[in-house]
Design a protein around this motif. Sequence first.
Motif, PDB file in Angstrom:
ATOM      1  N   TYR A   1     -55.097   4.866  42.201  1.00  0.00           N
ATOM      2  CA  TYR A   1     -54.750   4.318  40.893  1.00  0.00           C
ATOM      3  C   TYR A   1     -55.993   3.749  40.215  1.00  0.00           C
ATOM      4  N   GLY A   2     -55.888   3.524  38.891  1.00  0.00           N
ATOM      5  CA  GLY A   2     -56.966   3.010  38.081  1.00  0.00           C
ATOM      6  C   GLY A   2     -57.862   4.123  37.563  1.00  0.00           C
ATOM      7  N   PRO A   3     -58.774   3.797  36.642  1.00  0.00           N
ATOM      8  CA  PRO A   3     -59.001   2.477  36.053  1.00  0.00           C
ATOM      9  C   PRO A   3     -57.984   2.159  34.962  1.00  0.00           C
ATOM     10  N   TRP A   4     -57.775   0.843  34.743  1.00  0.00           N
ATOM     11  CA  TRP A   4     -56.897   0.374  33.684  1.00  0.00           C
ATOM     12  C   TRP A   4     -57.710  -0.509  32.749  1.00  0.00           C
ATOM     13  N   THR A   5     -57.501  -0.340  31.448  1.00  0.00           N
ATOM     14  CA  THR A   5     -58.222  -1.120  30.451  1.00  0.00           C
ATOM     15  C   THR A   5     -57.234  -1.838  29.545  1.00  0.00           C
ATOM     16  N   LEU A   6     -57.419  -3.143  29.404  1.00  0.00           N
ATOM     17  CA  LEU A   6     -56.608  -3.976  28.526  1.00  0.00           C
ATOM     18  C   LEU A   6     -57.554  -4.603  27.511  1.00  0.00           C
ATOM     19  N   GLN A   7     -57.493  -4.149  26.256  1.00  0.00           N
ATOM     20  CA  GLN A   7     -58.466  -4.644  25.283  1.00  0.00           C
ATOM     21  C   GLN A   7     -57.850  -4.805  23.897  1.00  0.00           C
ATOM     22  N   ASN A   8     -58.347  -5.845  23.216  1.00  0.00           N
ATOM     23  CA  ASN A   8     -57.948  -6.124  21.832  1.00  0.00           C
ATOM     24  C   ASN A   8     -56.447  -6.356  21.686  1.00  0.00           C
ATOM     25  N   ASN A   9     -55.855  -7.002  22.677  1.00  0.00           N
ATOM     26  CA  ASN A   9     -54.443  -7.368  22.602  1.00  0.00           C
ATOM     27  C   ASN A   9     -54.298  -8.858  22.300  1.00  0.00           C
ATOM     28  N   HIS A  10     -53.169  -9.250  21.748  1.00  0.00           N
ATOM     29  CA  HIS A  10     -52.832 -10.652  21.557  1.00  0.00           C
ATOM     30  C   HIS A  10     -51.720 -10.987  22.545  1.00  0.00           C
ATOM     31  N   ILE A  11     -52.031 -11.838  23.513  1.00  0.00           N
ATOM     32  CA  ILE A  11     -51.126 -12.131  24.627  1.00  0.00           C
ATOM     33  C   ILE A  11     -50.895 -13.636  24.618  1.00  0.00           C
ATOM     34  N   HIS A  12     -49.728 -14.063  24.182  1.00  0.00           N
ATOM     35  CA  HIS A  12     -49.565 -15.485  23.902  1.00  0.00           C
ATOM     36  C   HIS A  12     -48.133 -15.962  24.111  1.00  0.00           C
ATOM     37  N   ASP A  13     -48.002 -17.252  24.443  1.00  0.00           N
ATOM     38  CA  ASP A  13     -46.707 -17.939  24.516  1.00  0.00           C
ATOM     39  C   ASP A  13     -45.717 -17.239  25.436  1.00  0.00           C
ATOM     40  N   ASN A  14     -46.214 -16.746  26.549  1.00  0.00           N
ATOM     41  CA  ASN A  14     -45.334 -16.100  27.526  1.00  0.00           C
ATOM     42  C   ASN A  14     -44.793 -17.156  28.486  1.00  0.00           C
ATOM     43  N   ASN A  15     -43.813 -17.900  27.980  1.00  0.00           N
ATOM     44  CA  ASN A  15     -43.263 -19.050  28.704  1.00  0.00           C
ATOM     45  C   ASN A  15     -41.743 -18.981  28.844  1.00  0.00           C
ATOM     46  N   THR A  16     -41.185 -17.806  28.661  1.00  0.00           N
ATOM     47  CA  THR A  16     -39.739 -17.642  28.674  1.00  0.00           C
ATOM     48  C   THR A  16     -39.187 -17.705  30.095  1.00  0.00           C
ATOM     49  N   ALA A  17     -38.059 -18.357  30.271  1.00  0.00           N
ATOM     50  CA  ALA A  17     -37.419 -18.435  31.587  1.00  0.00           C
ATOM     51  C   ALA A  17     -37.139 -17.032  32.116  1.00  0.00           C
ATOM     52  N   ASN A  18     -37.262 -16.885  33.429  1.00  0.00           N
ATOM     53  CA  ASN A  18     -37.121 -15.581  34.067  1.00  0.00           C
ATOM     54  C   ASN A  18     -35.641 -15.178  34.135  1.00  0.00           C
ATOM     55  N   SER A  19     -35.345 -13.998  33.560  1.00  0.00           N
ATOM     56  CA  SER A  19     -33.962 -13.498  33.570  1.00  0.00           C
ATOM     57  C   SER A  19     -33.742 -12.366  34.559  1.00  0.00           C
ATOM     58  N   ALA A  20     -34.769 -12.048  35.375  1.00  0.00           N
ATOM     59  CA  ALA A  20     -34.632 -10.929  36.319  1.00  0.00           C
ATOM     60  C   ALA A  20     -33.541 -11.226  37.347  1.00  0.00           C
ATOM     61  N   MET A  21     -32.871 -10.151  37.764  1.00  0.00           N
ATOM     62  CA  MET A  21     -31.738 -10.318  38.672  1.00  0.00           C
ATOM     63  C   MET A  21     -32.080 -10.057  40.122  1.00  0.00           C
ATOM     64  N   GLY A  22     -33.313  -9.638  40.430  1.00  0.00           N
ATOM     65  CA  GLY A  22     -33.698  -9.386  41.808  1.00  0.00           C
ATOM     66  C   GLY A  22     -35.050  -8.740  41.892  1.00  0.00           C
ATOM     67  N   GLY A  23     -35.519  -8.496  43.121  1.00  0.00           N
ATOM     68  CA  GLY A  23     -36.803  -7.860  43.338  1.00  0.00           C
ATOM     69  C   GLY A  23     -37.960  -8.784  43.051  1.00  0.00           C
ATOM     70  N   MET A  24     -39.170  -8.209  43.037  1.00  0.00           N
ATOM     71  CA  MET A  24     -40.356  -9.004  42.786  1.00  0.00           C
ATOM     72  C   MET A  24     -40.307  -9.702  41.444  1.00  0.00           C
ATOM     73  N   ALA A  25     -39.714  -9.046  40.446  1.00  0.00           N
ATOM     74  CA  ALA A  25     -39.676  -9.614  39.097  1.00  0.00           C
ATOM     75  C   ALA A  25     -38.997 -10.978  39.074  1.00  0.00           C
ATOM     76  N   ALA A  26     -37.998 -11.163  39.940  1.00  0.00           N
ATOM     77  CA  ALA A  26     -37.257 -12.423  39.949  1.00  0.00           C
ATOM     78  C   ALA A  26     -38.106 -13.599  40.422  1.00  0.00           C
ATOM     79  N   GLY A  27     -39.206 -13.313  41.120  1.00  0.00           N
ATOM     80  CA  GLY A  27     -40.066 -14.381  41.614  1.00  0.00           C
ATOM     81  C   GLY A  27     -41.178 -14.788  40.676  1.00  0.00           C
ATOM     82  N   LEU A  28     -41.264 -14.170  39.504  1.00  0.00           N
ATOM     83  CA  LEU A  28     -42.350 -14.491  38.577  1.00  0.00           C
ATOM     84  C   LEU A  28     -42.104 -15.841  37.911  1.00  0.00           C
ATOM     85  N   PRO A  29     -43.061 -16.753  37.992  1.00  0.00           N
ATOM     86  CA  PRO A  29     -42.897 -18.028  37.294  1.00  0.00           C
ATOM     87  C   PRO A  29     -43.213 -17.877  35.819  1.00  0.00           C
ATOM     88  N   PRO A  30     -42.563 -18.635  34.970  1.00  0.00           N
ATOM     89  CA  PRO A  30     -42.890 -18.548  33.547  1.00  0.00           C
ATOM     90  C   PRO A  30     -44.295 -19.091  33.274  1.00  0.00           C
TER      91      PRO A  30
END
Length: 390
Positions: free
Chosen positions: A239-268
């Motif tokens: 896998y790779g390479p991956w490039t993340l550029q010129n994005n606006h990434i902000h205010d990602n503080n929403t409570a986690n609504s995932a119902m299972g799997g790894m996604a459910a363990g992500l902290p806001p």
Amino acid sequence: MLKKKDQWIATALVAAATIVTMPGFAAAKSIKVGPSETLTTIQAGVDAASNGDTVLVLPGTYHEVAVTGAAVTVNKAIRMKGKSKPDAPVILEGVPGQSDGILVEPVNDTDPMVDGFRIQGFTIQGFHNNGIHLRYCSNFQIQKNTVANNEENGIFPTLSATGTVKRNTSYGSKDSGLWVEASTDVRVLQNDIHDNPTGLEVTVSGSVDMEKNEIHDNTTGVGLYHPNASGLGNQPFAYGPWTLQNNHIHDNNTANSAMGGMAAGLPPGGGVLILGVDDVLITKNDIENNNFYGVSVIDWCTATDGADYDCNHAMPSYDPYPDRDNTEFNTILGNGTMPDMSNPLSAYAADFTYILVDSTGTHHTNRFCGNDYGTYKHPDMTPGATLQCG
């Protein structure tokens, strides 16, 4: 979860050198679908189309007749165009029993890839699994759609190659708003992704470019995840390479609504999470007001507290440590100010967090260079990080 045989086909896909060319468009025609037309369902329009044709869907809300599976299944290289207007959208809405909104894949996994599929102008909402799901597709375009409130992912190209996902809005998923998995040469451009556990996710893919996206109000804005976070099992993907550029990434503080799997363990409160992957370039982004971290580079085992095959095995199928990840020339400010204090890593809340625990003392060549930031934290046991230009 993919069938086991798909795991092996996917391994061949990302290294594939041949793609079957779609037949020409010389005899292409337009097939109209609408409440007052001869064809009143989207699936009927798709069934009537041949490679190169356009299925033109007039405004209205469509409830397809499929009892199970996808509402609309496509296995040919067509264009799907919703003639949406601001006050008259084209809406494909899920009904009980339907998994995906639009599923594009060959009839059989061993058939040639669907080469040249295009879709734009649809609102796709309320499905049990995914809104737009592509499998074994090449030279695809997903553009100017709204994908909302689907139980797994909004837009999900997997096992595919050479495509563009551009100027879509995706929100309200229970996993990822937009997930590129086991695919190669994919461009993700100018999308608005919000209110998902992970906004934009990439796993086990080759050459993914993510530019000029607005990613906000998710639990984690961008998740660049270790292969074990995918649904593909322990397969030897490159896998790779991956490039993340010129994005606006902000205010990602929403409570986690995932119902299972790894996604459910992500902290806001997460801006960009580089989770045990290599060869990532994060550059020229504005990353701000994420309560836990702006950018976090962390090894897979620390993030999972060691509860994983690759953290408890002498010969792991994947290296759990991030290497050759460059975070440079970004503005990373106002992050890490209000982490979830119940999280054991909350002490490392900052604009930039670097947590790499490798008891072998191996030198890991990650670089943090030329950024405008306020706070930086890492545990003392982190070995060999290169955190300067040069």
